[in-house]
Motif scaffolding. Structure first.
Motif, PDB file in Angstrom:
ATOM      1  N   HIS A 131       0.828  -1.210   0.000  1.00  0.00           N
ATOM      2  CA  HIS A 131       0.000   0.000   0.000  1.00  0.00           C
ATOM      3  C   HIS A 131       0.863   1.261   0.000  1.00  0.00           C
ATOM      4  CE1 HIS A 131      -3.005   2.921   1.260  1.00  0.00           C
ATOM      5  NE2 HIS A 131      -2.285   3.169   2.334  1.00  0.00           N
ATOM      6  N   HIS A 132       1.985   1.226   0.699  1.00  0.00           N
ATOM      7  CA  HIS A 132       2.893   2.374   0.768  1.00  0.00           C
ATOM      8  C   HIS A 132       3.887   2.391  -0.388  1.00  0.00           C
ATOM      9  CE1 HIS A 132       2.152   1.277   5.165  1.00  0.00           C
ATOM     10  NE2 HIS A 132       1.472   2.389   4.987  1.00  0.00           N
ATOM     11  N   LEU A 133       4.334   1.213  -0.801  1.00  0.00           N
ATOM     12  CA  LEU A 133       5.443   1.102  -1.752  1.00  0.00           C
ATOM     13  C   LEU A 133       5.010   1.123  -3.210  1.00  0.00           C
ATOM     14  CD1 LEU A 133       7.424  -1.686   0.132  1.00  0.00           C
ATOM     15  CD2 LEU A 133       7.941   0.761   0.104  1.00  0.00           C
ATOM     16  N   GLY A 134       3.727   0.827  -3.476  1.00  0.00           N
ATOM     17  CA  GLY A 134       3.238   0.826  -4.851  1.00  0.00           C
ATOM     18  C   GLY A 134       3.672  -0.374  -5.665  1.00  0.00           C
ATOM     19  N   VAL A 135       4.133  -1.425  -4.992  1.00  0.00           N
ATOM     20  CA  VAL A 135       4.580  -2.648  -5.661  1.00  0.00           C
ATOM     21  C   VAL A 135       4.427  -3.792  -4.677  1.00  0.00           C
ATOM     22  CG1 VAL A 135       7.024  -2.373  -5.004  1.00  0.00           C
ATOM     23  CG2 VAL A 135       6.433  -3.603  -7.106  1.00  0.00           C
ATOM     24  N   ARG A 136       4.256  -5.025  -5.207  1.00  0.00           N
ATOM     25  CA  ARG A 136       3.975  -6.188  -4.377  1.00  0.00           C
ATOM     26  C   ARG A 136       5.088  -7.229  -4.480  1.00  0.00           C
ATOM     27  NH1 ARG A 136       0.209  -9.464  -6.221  1.00  0.00           N
ATOM     28  NH2 ARG A 136      -0.835  -9.977  -4.280  1.00  0.00           N
ATOM     29  N   LYS A 137       5.272  -7.966  -3.390  1.00  0.00           N
ATOM     30  CA  LYS A 137       6.078  -9.179  -3.462  1.00  0.00           C
ATOM     31  C   LYS A 137       5.390 -10.145  -4.429  1.00  0.00           C
ATOM     32  CE  LYS A 137       5.379  -9.663   0.981  1.00  0.00           C
ATOM     33  NZ  LYS A 137       5.323 -10.212   2.361  1.00  0.00           N
ATOM     34  N   PRO A 138       6.119 -10.950  -5.161  1.00  0.00           N
ATOM     35  CA  PRO A 138       7.576 -11.140  -5.139  1.00  0.00           C
ATOM     36  C   PRO A 138       8.337 -10.311  -6.169  1.00  0.00           C
ATOM     37  CG  PRO A 138       6.577 -12.919  -6.389  1.00  0.00           C
ATOM     38  CD  PRO A 138       5.443 -12.017  -5.945  1.00  0.00           C
ATOM     39  N   VAL A 139       7.796  -9.187  -6.612  1.00  0.00           N
ATOM     40  CA  VAL A 139       8.507  -8.343  -7.574  1.00  0.00           C
ATOM     41  C   VAL A 139       9.786  -7.803  -6.931  1.00  0.00           C
ATOM     42  CG1 VAL A 139       8.360  -6.213  -8.923  1.00  0.00           C
ATOM     43  CG2 VAL A 139       6.392  -7.742  -8.794  1.00  0.00           C
ATOM     44  N   ARG A 140      10.883  -7.863  -7.660  1.00  0.00           N
ATOM     45  CA  ARG A 140      12.188  -7.450  -7.139  1.00  0.00           C
ATOM     46  C   ARG A 140      12.175  -6.040  -6.550  1.00  0.00           C
ATOM     47  NH1 ARG A 140      17.546  -9.141  -8.620  1.00  0.00           N
ATOM     48  NH2 ARG A 140      19.069  -7.536  -8.109  1.00  0.00           N
ATOM     49  N   ALA A 141      11.433  -5.142  -7.195  1.00  0.00           N
ATOM     50  CA  ALA A 141      11.409  -3.749  -6.742  1.00  0.00           C
ATOM     51  C   ALA A 141      10.862  -3.618  -5.326  1.00  0.00           C
ATOM     52  CB  ALA A 141      10.601  -2.894  -7.710  1.00  0.00           C
ATOM     53  N   PHE A 142       9.992  -4.531  -4.916  1.00  0.00           N
ATOM     54  CA  PHE A 142       9.476  -4.477  -3.546  1.00  0.00           C
ATOM     55  C   PHE A 142      10.629  -4.556  -2.550  1.00  0.00           C
ATOM     56  CE2 PHE A 142       8.074  -6.327   0.408  1.00  0.00           C
ATOM     57  CZ  PHE A 142       6.862  -5.718   0.678  1.00  0.00           C
ATOM     58  N   TYR A 143      11.479  -5.536  -2.699  1.00  0.00           N
ATOM     59  CA  TYR A 143      12.587  -5.752  -1.770  1.00  0.00           C
ATOM     60  C   TYR A 143      13.599  -4.615  -1.867  1.00  0.00           C
ATOM     61  CZ  TYR A 143      10.432 -10.335  -2.019  1.00  0.00           C
ATOM     62  OH  TYR A 143       9.525 -11.360  -1.999  1.00  0.00           O
ATOM     63  N   GLU A 144      13.853  -4.154  -3.074  1.00  0.00           N
ATOM     64  CA  GLU A 144      14.795  -3.059  -3.255  1.00  0.00           C
ATOM     65  C   GLU A 144      14.304  -1.791  -2.567  1.00  0.00           C
ATOM     66  OE1 GLU A 144      16.723  -4.505  -7.523  1.00  0.00           O
ATOM     67  OE2 GLU A 144      15.058  -3.064  -7.525  1.00  0.00           O
ATOM     68  N   ARG A 145      13.021  -1.508  -2.686  1.00  0.00           N
ATOM     69  CA  ARG A 145      12.470  -0.317  -2.032  1.00  0.00           C
ATOM     70  C   ARG A 145      12.507  -0.440  -0.518  1.00  0.00           C
ATOM     71  NH1 ARG A 145       7.390   1.218  -6.122  1.00  0.00           N
ATOM     72  NH2 ARG A 145       8.711   1.203  -7.982  1.00  0.00           N
ATOM     73  N   VAL A 146      12.221  -1.631  -0.008  1.00  0.00           N
ATOM     74  CA  VAL A 146      12.310  -1.849   1.432  1.00  0.00           C
ATOM     75  C   VAL A 146      13.729  -1.590   1.923  1.00  0.00           C
ATOM     76  CG1 VAL A 146      12.265  -3.620   3.231  1.00  0.00           C
ATOM     77  CG2 VAL A 146      10.346  -3.413   1.645  1.00  0.00           C
ATOM     78  N   LEU A 147      14.710  -2.199   1.281  1.00  0.00           N
ATOM     79  CA  LEU A 147      16.101  -2.030   1.712  1.00  0.00           C
ATOM     80  C   LEU A 147      16.529  -0.570   1.659  1.00  0.00           C
ATOM     81  CD1 LEU A 147      17.764  -5.088  -0.065  1.00  0.00           C
ATOM     82  CD2 LEU A 147      17.286  -4.850   2.392  1.00  0.00           C
ATOM     83  N   GLU A 148      16.110   0.123   0.617  1.00  0.00           N
ATOM     84  CA  GLU A 148      16.456   1.540   0.500  1.00  0.00           C
ATOM     85  C   GLU A 148      15.838   2.349   1.635  1.00  0.00           C
ATOM     86  OE1 GLU A 148      15.992   5.239  -2.666  1.00  0.00           O
ATOM     87  OE2 GLU A 148      15.272   3.253  -3.218  1.00  0.00           O
ATOM     88  N   GLN A 149      14.586   2.090   1.948  1.00  0.00           N
ATOM     89  CA  GLN A 149      13.907   2.885   2.967  1.00  0.00           C
ATOM     90  C   GLN A 149      14.425   2.615   4.373  1.00  0.00           C
ATOM     91  OE1 GLN A 149       9.810   3.787   2.871  1.00  0.00           O
ATOM     92  NE2 GLN A 149       9.653   3.653   0.650  1.00  0.00           N
ATOM     93  N   VAL A 150      14.894   1.397   4.634  1.00  0.00           N
ATOM     94  CA  VAL A 150      15.392   1.086   5.976  1.00  0.00           C
ATOM     95  C   VAL A 150      16.915   1.127   6.047  1.00  0.00           C
ATOM     96  CG1 VAL A 150      13.326  -0.254   6.496  1.00  0.00           C
ATOM     97  CG2 VAL A 150      15.371  -1.433   5.659  1.00  0.00           C
ATOM     98  N   ASP A 151      17.542   1.498   4.931  1.00  0.00           N
ATOM     99  CA  ASP A 151      19.001   1.688   4.867  1.00  0.00           C
ATOM    100  C   ASP A 151      19.761   0.429   5.292  1.00  0.00           C
ATOM    101  OD1 ASP A 151      21.359   3.058   4.352  1.00  0.00           O
ATOM    102  OD2 ASP A 151      21.492   3.871   6.394  1.00  0.00           O
TER     103      ASP A 151
END
Length: 198
Positions: A131-151
């Motif tokens: 809902h916040h990220l605009g993308v769903r698992k298991p799409v690669r961008a989901f994990y990439e956005r998570v890692l970026e946001q939590v550094d």
């Protein structure tokens, strides 16, 4: 590299997923029974906030489907069905000060209800949903956005999810992953990783 954070799925990992119960209440049939009649794009679009709740309910059935849908009964059953997966609230508390805890979930705007109801923000360092990220698992961008946001670097995280496809996608970008099958197995993994002590 040391595990600095544990990334938790929400439904059927931290909280019991009430969706099957809600579908039965709203339609009179099971998720499997009704699968062929559903608008297959409505739920994924709702999860990434491409459509709102009103449109999701309006598009619950595929065009031309003549089946009943009681949104009020669906919502009542959904809200009544959430509960902690046994042992997981205590596990989150045990991780405090040992590793950062993040919720990383495919879930729509309803996650905001759950943040308040289950005091999630008091138990984790952050909540990042589709809902916040605009993308769903298991799409690669989901994990990439998570890692970026939590550094975090991939090797600094352990991802926990009840679906193997989501775990495999995390592993593909270098995140250690654990398929959730219960709190005892997860505790053992966290001890093995040096995050918890025995």
């Amino acid at each position: 590299m040391t595990i600095r954070a544990v990334l938790f799925d929400l439904m059927d990992t931290l909280l019991i997923d009430p969706y099957p119960r809600a579908v039965r209440a709203g339609t009179g049939g099971s998720v499997a029974d009704r699968a062929g009649h559903r608008d297959r794009e409505a739920w994924p679009e709702f999860e990434i906030a491409a459509i709102d709740e009103t449109e999701f309910f309006a598009r619950f059935w595929a065009p031309g489907t003549d089946l009943p849908f009681d949104a009020t009964a669906f919502q009542r059953a959904r809200r009544a069905g959430y509960a902690w997966v046994p042992g997981m609230r205590d596990l989150l508390d045990d991780l405090e000060g040992r590793a950062d805890r993040y919720i990383v979930s495919n879930y729509p705007v309803w996650i905001e209800e759950l943040r308040a109801r289950f005091a999630l923000d008091a138990r984790v360092e952050g909540v990042l949903a589709s809902h916040h990220l605009g993308v769903r698992k298991p799409v690669r961008a989901f994990y990439e956005r998570v890692l970026e946001q939590v550094d975090l670097q991939p090797a600094e995280a352990l991802f926990v999810d009840d679906r193997e496809a989501n775990c495999e996608a995390a592993r593909e970008i270098g995140i250690a992953a654990h398929r959730f099958e219960g709190v005892d197995d997860l505790r053992s993994r966290l001890v093995h990783e040096g995050v918890l002590s025995e």
